[in-house]
Design a protein around this motif. Structure first.
Motif, short mmCIF file in Angstrom:
data_model
loop_
_atom_site.label_atom_id
_atom_site.label_comp_id
_atom_site.label_asym_id
_atom_site.label_seq_id
_atom_site.Cartn_x
_atom_site.Cartn_y
_atom_site.Cartn_z
N ASN A 122 0.81 -1.22 0.00
CA ASN A 122 0.00 0.00 0.00
C ASN A 122 0.84 1.28 0.00
O ASN A 122 0.29 2.37 -0.11
N LEU A 123 2.16 1.15 0.12
CA LEU A 123 3.04 2.32 0.17
C LEU A 123 3.72 2.61 -1.16
O LEU A 123 3.95 3.76 -1.51
N VAL A 124 4.05 1.56 -1.90
CA VAL A 124 4.77 1.71 -3.16
C VAL A 124 3.77 1.75 -4.31
O VAL A 124 2.89 0.91 -4.41
N LYS A 125 3.93 2.74 -5.16
CA LYS A 125 3.04 2.88 -6.32
C LYS A 125 3.63 2.26 -7.58
O LYS A 125 2.90 1.80 -8.45
N VAL A 126 4.97 2.26 -7.71
CA VAL A 126 5.61 1.75 -8.92
C VAL A 126 6.55 0.59 -8.56
O VAL A 126 7.63 0.80 -8.00
N TRP A 127 6.11 -0.61 -8.89
CA TRP A 127 6.93 -1.80 -8.69
C TRP A 127 7.70 -2.08 -9.97
O TRP A 127 7.15 -2.06 -11.06
N VAL A 128 8.98 -2.39 -9.83
CA VAL A 128 9.81 -2.71 -10.98
C VAL A 128 10.00 -4.21 -11.11
O VAL A 128 9.96 -4.76 -12.20
N LYS A 129 10.18 -4.89 -9.97
CA LYS A 129 10.38 -6.33 -9.99
C LYS A 129 9.89 -6.92 -8.67
O LYS A 129 10.28 -6.46 -7.60
N PRO A 130 9.05 -7.94 -8.73
CA PRO A 130 8.58 -8.58 -7.50
C PRO A 130 9.69 -9.42 -6.86
O PRO A 130 10.78 -9.53 -7.43
N PRO A 131 9.42 -10.03 -5.70
CA PRO A 131 10.46 -10.83 -5.06
C PRO A 131 11.04 -11.87 -6.03
O PRO A 131 10.31 -12.66 -6.61
N THR A 132 12.35 -11.80 -6.18
CA THR A 132 13.06 -12.67 -7.12
C THR A 132 14.40 -13.04 -6.52
O THR A 132 15.09 -12.17 -5.97
N THR A 133 14.78 -14.30 -6.64
CA THR A 133 16.12 -14.70 -6.23
C THR A 133 17.06 -14.43 -7.40
O THR A 133 16.86 -14.93 -8.50
N GLN A 134 18.06 -13.61 -7.14
CA GLN A 134 19.00 -13.19 -8.17
C GLN A 134 20.04 -14.29 -8.42
O GLN A 134 20.28 -15.13 -7.55
N PRO A 135 20.68 -14.28 -9.58
CA PRO A 135 21.70 -15.30 -9.88
C PRO A 135 22.84 -15.32 -8.86
O PRO A 135 23.47 -16.34 -8.66
N TRP A 136 23.10 -14.19 -8.19
CA TRP A 136 24.18 -14.13 -7.20
C TRP A 136 23.71 -14.52 -5.80
O TRP A 136 24.47 -14.45 -4.85
N GLY A 137 22.42 -14.92 -5.68
CA GLY A 137 21.93 -15.49 -4.43
C GLY A 137 21.06 -14.60 -3.57
O GLY A 137 20.35 -15.10 -2.70
N THR A 138 21.10 -13.29 -3.75
CA THR A 138 20.23 -12.44 -2.94
C THR A 138 18.80 -12.54 -3.44
O THR A 138 18.55 -12.85 -4.60
#
Length: 159
Positions: A122-138
């Protein structure tokens, strides 16, 4: 004696001639505390109240104001500052343009990125990428603040 001096001079010239330019690898040779320390990131904005009002609930921190033109959020490792564009123009004319950044990502380590994603809906209006595990592990979420700055909340990989 003259031959010894010539040899020393030749060795000295050899050392000078083979010296390489100073680079990042030389940082390892500096004494502790001699390296530059990134302490602040300052966002320049045309709307102080809007941007500070966005970051207070996002970071779950109350901004510390210094007058009407400057506010900061003190995190455990550094400060996210917000500064009024008009004040910046008076201070260093022509040095910055508010809401024009497209090359820096503000990255914040969080305990659980998936919980943060739910909390921020409810705080963020513009999402760029949802929860994603990155190739480097984060595991990361990416969103934009009201001025268009890209923000990354991430959880380090579990070990």
């Amino acid at each position: 004696m003259t031959i010894l001096r010539i040899c020393r001079f030749a060795i000295m010239l050899g050392v000078i001639a083979t010296r390489r330019p100073v680079g990042p690898q030389d940082a390892e040779r500096r004494p502790p505390g001699a390296l530059p320390t990134l302490a602040n990131v300052c966002l320049i904005t045309n709307d102080m109240k809007r941007l500070v009002g966005f970051y207070e609930p996002i970071l779950a921190l109350k901004a510390r104001w210094s007058g009407q033109d400057y506010a900061e959020f003190r995190t455990s490792v550094g400060v996210l500052a917000v500064f009024a564009a008009g004040a910046q123009e008076n201070y260093i004319p022509g040095s910055a343009q508010a809401a024009e950044n497209r090359s820096v990502i503000l990255e914040f380590s969080v305990a659980d990125v998936d919980l943060e994603y739910q909390r921020l809906q409810n705080l963020v209006k513009v999402w760029v990428k949802p929860p994603t595990t990155q190739p480097w592990g984060t595991r990361s979420i990416y969103f934009r603040d009201p001025d268009g700055n890209l923000v990354d909340f991430y959880t380090p990989p579990k070990r």
